[in-house]
Enzyme design. Structure first.
Site, mmCIF file in Angstrom:
data_model
loop_
_atom_site.group_PDB
_atom_site.id
_atom_site.type_symbol
_atom_site.label_atom_id
_atom_site.label_comp_id
_atom_site.label_asym_id
_atom_site.label_seq_id
_atom_site.Cartn_x
_atom_site.Cartn_y
_atom_site.Cartn_z
ATOM 1 C CB CYS A 133 -0.833 -0.113 1.297
ATOM 2 S SG CYS A 133 -2.238 0.996 1.074
ATOM 3 N NE ARG B 293 -8.924 5.317 2.806
ATOM 4 C CZ ARG B 293 -8.384 5.635 2.591
ATOM 5 N NH1 ARG B 293 -8.151 7.126 2.105
ATOM 6 N NH2 ARG B 293 -6.897 4.976 2.515
ATOM 7 C CG HIS C 91 -3.247 -3.302 3.930
ATOM 8 N ND1 HIS C 91 -1.933 -3.209 4.697
ATOM 9 C CD2 HIS C 91 -3.865 -2.045 3.672
ATOM 10 C CE1 HIS C 91 -2.351 -1.318 4.077
ATOM 11 N NE2 HIS C 91 -3.311 -0.788 3.206
HETATM 12 N N1 GLN Z 1 -2.333 7.443 1.592
HETATM 13 C C1 GLN Z 1 -2.527 5.992 0.440
HETATM 14 C C2 GLN Z 1 -4.066 5.602 0.164
HETATM 15 O O1 GLN Z 1 -4.758 5.539 1.078
HETATM 16 C C3 GLN Z 1 -1.529 4.856 1.810
HETATM 17 C C4 GLN Z 1 -2.883 3.759 1.928
HETATM 18 C C5 GLN Z 1 -2.671 2.664 2.616
HETATM 19 O O2 GLN Z 1 -1.170 2.416 2.237
HETATM 20 N N2 GLN Z 1 -3.095 1.932 3.436
HETATM 21 O O3 GLN Z 1 -3.781 5.549 -0.543
#
Ligand code: GLN
Length: 240
Positions: free
Chosen positions: A95, A129, A192
């Site tokens: 990520c 998101r 993750h």
């Molecule tokens: N901040 C980054 C995004 O939202 C990475 C998020 C994350 O590592 N979970 O794309």
């Protein structure tokens, strides 16, 4: 006979550890120890000196603010990380660090964060998101189970292969059906979970590459993964 030593470097576990990505380091450590290796587990924080030649490098995800905090240190060590990547060191970047191993990423607030360019990927901030349980189907590693949560939309350039496809989940950008990136032995992914305890085949791939490089061709002793096999079967049967 003294045990063979393997060095695993974890980049920025204090900043880049959402959803327990640090568990990737623990998984590598245990799976190596169960096979009789001694493990030097090195946590790298901003301002630290990098170890000489780690056998495996891992790094996790983090919020935009954490990415901005570690990015200057990451770029400072860019030449060595690039050299390790080019020479075949196995690396797993999840990520936030997957994004920073690319050419650039953008925070939701609109600031550009230049990355290392080890992976030929670029990330732009998207509206909304991409969140949820996901399965990446990889030709090399089979179904990879994980959980994604990112605003960044990542696109692959011609210099990388995807890690896999996402029949379930949103993947790199929610539109092209691809997830992660793979270049030489560097793997980037949005998974993750943490990803390695859920996907021991991927963990053993990193270990196999590392011990072959360090000690010559090695047959890894099989481990009892029956508990994780059960957990994987249940996760695969669950609808997103
Ligand atoms: N901040 C980054 C995004 O939202 C990475 C998020 C994350 O590592 N979970 O794309």
């Amino acid at each position: 006979m003294t045990a063979e030593r393997v060095t695993v470097l974890n980049l920025y576990p204090g900043h880049m550890n959402v959803y327990g990505d640090r568990g990737n380091m623990l998984t590598l450590r245990r799976r190596l120890e169960w096979r009789g290796y001694e493990v030097d587990a090195v946590d790298h924080h901003p301002g630290d000196v990098l170890p000489d030649s780690p056998d495996i490098v891992v790094g996790g995800g983090g919020q935009d603010a954490a990415q901005a905090l570690v990015q200057p240190d990451l770029l400072e060590h860019g030449a060595r990380l690039r050299e390790w990547a080019e020479s075949g060191t196995p690396m797993l970047m999840v990520c936030g660090l997957f994004q920073l191993f690319g050419h650039h990423t953008y925070t939701v607030a609109g600031s550009a964060l230049p990355g290392l360019g080890i992976l030929d990927v670029t990330t732009d901030a998207g509206g909304g998101r991409l969140v949820g349980n996901t399965v990446t189907v990889s030709e090399e590693f089979g179904p990879l189970i994980g959980f994604e949560n990112h605003a960044g939309r990542t696109r692959l350039g011609p210099g990388v292969n995807p890690l896999g496809k996402v029949p379930r989940g949103q993947g790199n950008n929610g539109t092209d059906g691809l997830e992660g990136a793979h270049y030489k032995n560097v793997i980037g992914t949005y998974l993750h979970g943490p990803v390695l305890p859920k996907n021991p085949r991927l963990a053993d791939h990193l270990i196999q590459v590392a011990v072959d490089r360090r000690f010559g061709p090695t047959e890894l002793a099989p481990l009892d993964d029956s508990a994780v096999d059960d957990a994987r079967a249940s996760a695969l049967a669950r609808r997103r």
